[in-house]
Design a protein around this motif. Structure first.
Motif, PDB file in Angstrom:
ATOM      1  N   ASN A  87     -18.136 -72.090   8.516  1.00 11.84           N
ATOM      2  CA  ASN A  87     -17.278 -70.991   8.081  1.00 11.84           C
ATOM      3  C   ASN A  87     -18.029 -69.686   7.819  1.00 11.84           C
ATOM      4  O   ASN A  87     -17.882 -69.064   6.778  1.00 11.84           O
ATOM      5  CB  ASN A  87     -16.475 -71.391   6.838  1.00 11.84           C
ATOM      6  N   PHE A  88     -18.801 -69.230   8.780  1.00  9.00           N
ATOM      7  CA  PHE A  88     -19.567 -67.996   8.650  1.00  9.00           C
ATOM      8  C   PHE A  88     -19.136 -67.034   9.750  1.00  9.00           C
ATOM      9  O   PHE A  88     -18.542 -67.437  10.748  1.00  9.00           O
ATOM     10  CB  PHE A  88     -21.075 -68.279   8.758  1.00  9.00           C
ATOM     11  N   ASP A  89     -19.438 -65.755   9.577  1.00  5.73           N
ATOM     12  CA  ASP A  89     -19.085 -64.742  10.565  1.00  5.73           C
ATOM     13  C   ASP A  89     -20.290 -64.234  11.351  1.00  5.73           C
ATOM     14  O   ASP A  89     -20.148 -63.788  12.476  1.00  5.73           O
ATOM     15  CB  ASP A  89     -18.419 -63.541   9.875  1.00  5.73           C
ATOM     16  N   THR A  90     -21.479 -64.289  10.736  1.00  7.39           N
ATOM     17  CA  THR A  90     -22.689 -63.749  11.346  1.00  7.39           C
ATOM     18  C   THR A  90     -23.832 -64.743  11.198  1.00  7.39           C
ATOM     19  O   THR A  90     -23.968 -65.374  10.147  1.00  7.39           O
ATOM     20  CB  THR A  90     -23.085 -62.417  10.673  1.00  7.39           C
ATOM     21  N   VAL A  91     -24.645 -64.857  12.243  1.00  4.91           N
ATOM     22  CA  VAL A  91     -25.875 -65.643  12.185  1.00  4.91           C
ATOM     23  C   VAL A  91     -27.032 -64.663  12.364  1.00  4.91           C
ATOM     24  O   VAL A  91     -27.046 -63.895  13.333  1.00  4.91           O
ATOM     25  CB  VAL A  91     -25.935 -66.714  13.298  1.00  4.91           C
TER      26      VAL A  91
END
Length: 165
Positions: A87-91
C-alpha cells in the motif's frame, strides 16, 4: 471493540498497529484469519483490530485489500515469496553514487517498477566524487536506465546537494 488501524512495524512476526487516534498495539492474528490463509499483515496494511478496553495487545480480525505489494523471493526458501511492503505510492531506490553497483541497481529497479508505483532513484554521497565524475556517472546511469531524468535525484548530506531545507 473493533476499529481500523495501520500496520507500522513487524517485530518477530508480531505486527505493531496504530489506530486513527494514535494509540499503538502489538497484535496477534485471529485464528480464523491464519487458518488456510496465505496472507499475513505486513507494514502498510490497513487492518481491522479487536481491542479490549483494558488491553495493551490487540487481535487482527481482518486485512483490507492491498493496492500494491513489493515482493521478493524469500532468501531462505527459493520458492516462497516474501512480501516486504504494501500500500505505497512511491518506491525510492537509494545507492551511493561513488560506489555504484549498476547491476544491483538494475535488479532493484525491475523489482520496484513491477509494483506499478512511482519509482525514484536517489544517488547519495555525491560529495565523495568530483563534479566531473558526478556528471560522468549520472550520464551513464541516465543512458542505461529506464527512469526519467526528473526521477533521479543526486544528494549529499555533507554539502546539502539535493536536500530541501
Amino acid at each position: 471493540m473493533r476499529e481500523a488501524a495501520l500496520v507500522v512495524q513487524i517485530d518477530r512476526g508480531f505486527p505493531l498497529v496504530e489506530t486513527a487516534d494514535g494509540r499503538r498495539f502489538r497484535c496477534k492474528h485471529a485464528v480464523a484469519l491464519v487458518k488456510g490463509a496465505d496472507v499475513r499483515a505486513q507494514v502498510g496494511d490497513r487492518v481491522q483490530v479487536e481491542v479490549a478496553d483494558d488491553a495493551d495487545i490487540a487481535q487482527i480480525a481482518a486485512i483490507e485489500p492491498r493496492t500494491r505489494e513489493l515482493v521478493r523471493r524469500d532468501p531462505a526458501e527459493r520458492t516462497v515469496a516474501q512480501v516486504l511492503a504494501v500500500n505505497f505510492d512511491t518506491v525510492i531506490v537509494a545507492h551511493p553514487l561513488h560506489e555504484l553497483n549498476e547491476r544491483r541497481l538494475e535488479r532493484e529497479l525491475v523489482l520496484a517498477q513491477s509494483t506499478g508505483a512511482h519509482v525514484v532513484v536517489a544517488l547519495t554521497k555525491a560529495d565523495k566524487l568530483s563534479r566531473g565524475k558526478q556528471n560522468q556517472q549520472l550520464a551513464a546511469i541516465r543512458k542505461q536506465l529506464n527512469v526519467p531524468a526528473e526521477d533521479i535525484i543526486v544528494t549529499s548530506s555533507e554539502t546539502g546537494l539535493g536536500i530541501a531545507k
